[in-house]
Design a protein around this motif. Structure first.
Motif, PDB file in Angstrom:
ATOM      1  N   GLY A 105       0.844  -1.191   0.000  1.00  0.00           N
ATOM      2  CA  GLY A 105       0.000   0.000   0.000  1.00  0.00           C
ATOM      3  C   GLY A 105       0.878   1.239   0.000  1.00  0.00           C
ATOM      4  N   ILE A 106       0.751   2.093  -1.015  1.00  0.00           N
ATOM      5  CA  ILE A 106       1.567   3.301  -1.099  1.00  0.00           C
ATOM      6  C   ILE A 106       0.968   4.360  -0.176  1.00  0.00           C
ATOM      7  N   MET A 107       1.755   4.799   0.805  1.00  0.00           N
ATOM      8  CA  MET A 107       1.292   5.794   1.768  1.00  0.00           C
ATOM      9  C   MET A 107       1.664   7.214   1.350  1.00  0.00           C
ATOM     10  N   GLU A 108       2.867   7.383   0.797  1.00  0.00           N
ATOM     11  CA  GLU A 108       3.328   8.696   0.346  1.00  0.00           C
ATOM     12  C   GLU A 108       4.304   8.509  -0.806  1.00  0.00           C
ATOM     13  N   THR A 109       4.102   9.269  -1.864  1.00  0.00           N
ATOM     14  CA  THR A 109       4.997   9.227  -3.022  1.00  0.00           C
ATOM     15  C   THR A 109       5.998  10.369  -2.933  1.00  0.00           C
ATOM     16  N   TYR A 110       7.279  10.071  -3.195  1.00  0.00           N
ATOM     17  CA  TYR A 110       8.310  11.095  -3.177  1.00  0.00           C
ATOM     18  C   TYR A 110       8.611  11.540  -4.606  1.00  0.00           C
ATOM     19  N   LYS A 111       8.583  12.847  -4.833  1.00  0.00           N
ATOM     20  CA  LYS A 111       8.951  13.376  -6.144  1.00  0.00           C
ATOM     21  C   LYS A 111      10.452  13.210  -6.335  1.00  0.00           C
ATOM     22  N   VAL A 112      10.850  12.712  -7.495  1.00  0.00           N
ATOM     23  CA  VAL A 112      12.270  12.454  -7.763  1.00  0.00           C
ATOM     24  C   VAL A 112      12.866  13.621  -8.557  1.00  0.00           C
ATOM     25  N   ILE A 113      14.004  14.124  -8.067  1.00  0.00           N
ATOM     26  CA  ILE A 113      14.743  15.187  -8.733  1.00  0.00           C
ATOM     27  C   ILE A 113      16.069  14.618  -9.223  1.00  0.00           C
ATOM     28  N   ARG A 114      16.430  14.936 -10.457  1.00  0.00           N
ATOM     29  CA  ARG A 114      17.714  14.525 -11.009  1.00  0.00           C
ATOM     30  C   ARG A 114      18.580  15.756 -11.208  1.00  0.00           C
ATOM     31  N   PRO A 115      19.770  15.786 -10.618  1.00  0.00           N
ATOM     32  CA  PRO A 115      20.622  16.978 -10.705  1.00  0.00           C
ATOM     33  C   PRO A 115      20.947  17.344 -12.143  1.00  0.00           C
ATOM     34  N   ILE A 116      21.107  18.629 -12.378  1.00  0.00           N
ATOM     35  CA  ILE A 116      21.507  19.120 -13.686  1.00  0.00           C
ATOM     36  C   ILE A 116      22.823  19.872 -13.553  1.00  0.00           C
ATOM     37  N   SER A 117      23.554  19.968 -14.638  1.00  0.00           N
ATOM     38  CA  SER A 117      24.849  20.635 -14.611  1.00  0.00           C
ATOM     39  C   SER A 117      24.670  22.151 -14.525  1.00  0.00           C
ATOM     40  N   LYS A 118      25.701  22.828 -14.053  1.00  0.00           N
ATOM     41  CA  LYS A 118      25.661  24.279 -13.959  1.00  0.00           C
ATOM     42  C   LYS A 118      25.488  24.917 -15.334  1.00  0.00           C
ATOM     43  N   ALA A 119      26.126  24.342 -16.342  1.00  0.00           N
ATOM     44  CA  ALA A 119      25.994  24.884 -17.686  1.00  0.00           C
ATOM     45  C   ALA A 119      24.546  24.848 -18.160  1.00  0.00           C
ATOM     46  N   GLU A 120      23.863  23.746 -17.901  1.00  0.00           N
ATOM     47  CA  GLU A 120      22.461  23.633 -18.301  1.00  0.00           C
ATOM     48  C   GLU A 120      21.590  24.572 -17.477  1.00  0.00           C
ATOM     49  N   ALA A 121      21.866  24.658 -16.165  1.00  0.00           N
ATOM     50  CA  ALA A 121      21.089  25.533 -15.297  1.00  0.00           C
ATOM     51  C   ALA A 121      21.260  26.997 -15.689  1.00  0.00           C
ATOM     52  N   ASP A 122      22.496  27.396 -16.024  1.00  0.00           N
ATOM     53  CA  ASP A 122      22.750  28.768 -16.455  1.00  0.00           C
ATOM     54  C   ASP A 122      22.018  29.068 -17.767  1.00  0.00           C
ATOM     55  N   LYS A 123      21.990  28.087 -18.648  1.00  0.00           N
ATOM     56  CA  LYS A 123      21.335  28.252 -19.955  1.00  0.00           C
ATOM     57  C   LYS A 123      19.862  28.583 -19.787  1.00  0.00           C
ATOM     58  N   TRP A 124      19.212  27.939 -18.819  1.00  0.00           N
ATOM     59  CA  TRP A 124      17.776  28.141 -18.615  1.00  0.00           C
ATOM     60  C   TRP A 124      17.470  29.191 -17.555  1.00  0.00           C
ATOM     61  N   GLY A 125      18.495  29.867 -17.051  1.00  0.00           N
ATOM     62  CA  GLY A 125      18.282  30.921 -16.064  1.00  0.00           C
ATOM     63  C   GLY A 125      17.899  30.433 -14.686  1.00  0.00           C
ATOM     64  N   ILE A 126      18.127  29.148 -14.417  1.00  0.00           N
ATOM     65  CA  ILE A 126      17.726  28.569 -13.135  1.00  0.00           C
ATOM     66  C   ILE A 126      18.547  29.122 -11.985  1.00  0.00           C
ATOM     67  N   THR A 127      19.811  29.408 -12.216  1.00  0.00           N
ATOM     68  CA  THR A 127      20.708  29.846 -11.143  1.00  0.00           C
ATOM     69  C   THR A 127      20.773  31.364 -10.995  1.00  0.00           C
ATOM     70  N   HIS A 128      19.956  32.081 -11.722  1.00  0.00           N
ATOM     71  CA  HIS A 128      19.999  33.540 -11.634  1.00  0.00           C
ATOM     72  C   HIS A 128      19.657  33.983 -10.208  1.00  0.00           C
ATOM     73  N   PRO A 129      20.473  34.872  -9.615  1.00  0.00           N
ATOM     74  CA  PRO A 129      20.250  35.280  -8.206  1.00  0.00           C
ATOM     75  C   PRO A 129      18.865  35.860  -7.949  1.00  0.00           C
ATOM     76  N   ASP A 130      18.272  36.514  -8.938  1.00  0.00           N
ATOM     77  CA  ASP A 130      16.961  37.125  -8.738  1.00  0.00           C
ATOM     78  C   ASP A 130      15.825  36.104  -8.691  1.00  0.00           C
ATOM     79  N   SER A 131      16.087  34.893  -9.152  1.00  0.00           N
ATOM     80  CA  SER A 131      15.017  33.894  -9.198  1.00  0.00           C
ATOM     81  C   SER A 131      15.103  32.880  -8.065  1.00  0.00           C
ATOM     82  N   CYS A 132      16.255  32.774  -7.403  1.00  0.00           N
ATOM     83  CA  CYS A 132      16.440  31.784  -6.337  1.00  0.00           C
ATOM     84  C   CYS A 132      16.279  32.413  -4.962  1.00  0.00           C
TER      85      CYS A 132
END
Length: 259
Positions: A105-132
């Motif tokens: 019986g599944i009681m709680e599901t955990y969302k899975v996160i897979r790390p991304i590289s800094k280059a990819e994160a910078d490309k999509w603006g994920i690491t921008h100081p104004d957004s974090c």
């Protein structure tokens, strides 16, 4: 002999204790044809045809379930129900326990996160100081450390809007970023990019916590790791968040059919 009412009360209390902080609990016989029950947290692999394998985080144990539809789960907190005659030790791995034909019986599901590289994160603006934002609610939620290709953490994960007649929900975007230049053989360094945003027009709302699993199996060959190392997560606050892991801990569990 315990009465049925007393047995049910003990069963309910044990499940209550397990759900509030224990990865697993002692087996408990219930009045249902001699079945045993326990709560657990772990990884689910397999398929409808060959069965599903639920690998426990907290003990050297796998439960095999022949039910359907568990392919939608990867990491979860779940209940097991089984008969004692279906629990035995593996011939191929000393000390490894196998529970065959378990009910799940599944009681709680955990969302899975897979790390991304800094280059990819910078490309999509994920690491921008104004957004974090600084994540002051982050904590590692698995006292056993990282193993089987994952580590678990908890933080505020959802924004709930109360409209009196119904609720609306907004997930908080969360990413874990690695910079290859900052890694060392004894330390895997990750940066948490936490980006809460309250949708426009939401007046009465609240933040709710959630549990995540970070899949680090893809980082096994990022460099030559030491046999024992440490995972460090930078959340933007002044606290040091770290967790031990072995080099073997990057590997995910796999189904096996020769037990």
């Amino acid at each position: 002999m315990k009465t049925k009412r007393f047995s049910c009360s003990i069963y309910a209390w044990t499940l209550f204790v397990c759900a509030f902080g224990l990865v697993s609990c002692h087996d408990l016989t219930i009045d249902n044809g001699g079945y045993l029950s326990m709560m657990n947290r772990g990884t689910i692999v397999g398929n409808d045809e060959d069965g599903y394998y639920l690998f426990s985080d907290g003990r050297n144990e796998v439960a095999i379930c022949y039910g359907k539809g568990l392919d939608k789960y990867e990491r979860a907190y779940y209940s097991l129900s089984f008969k004692e005659e279906n629990r035995f030790f593996s011939d191929r791995t000393p000390g490894f326990t196998i529970i065959d034909n378990a009910r799940v019986g599944i009681m709680e599901t955990y969302k899975v996160i897979r790390p991304i590289s800094k280059a990819e994160a910078d490309k999509w603006g994920i690491t921008h100081p104004d957004s974090c934002s600084v994540d002051e609610n982050f904590y590692f939620s698995n006292s056993y450390g990282a193993n089987c290709g994952y580590f678990d953490f908890s933080t505020l994960a959802t924004i709930t809007h109360d409209l009196y007649t119904h609720y609306e929900y907004a997930s908080i975007p969360i990413d874990l970023v690695y910079d290859p230049a900052r890694q060392s053989p004894d330390t895997l360094r990750l940066e948490l990019c936490y980006r809460p945003h309250v949708p426009e027009g939401w007046e009465k709302y609240r933040y709710e916590a959630g549990t995540f699993s970070c899949d680090i199996s893809g980082l096994a060959n990022l460099q030559e790791w030491n046999d024992s190392l440490c995972i460090v997560v930078d959340t933007g606050d002044k606290q040091l968040h770290y967790m031990p892991i072995s080099k073997k801990g990057f590997k995910k569990p796999e189904p096996f059919f020769d037990f």
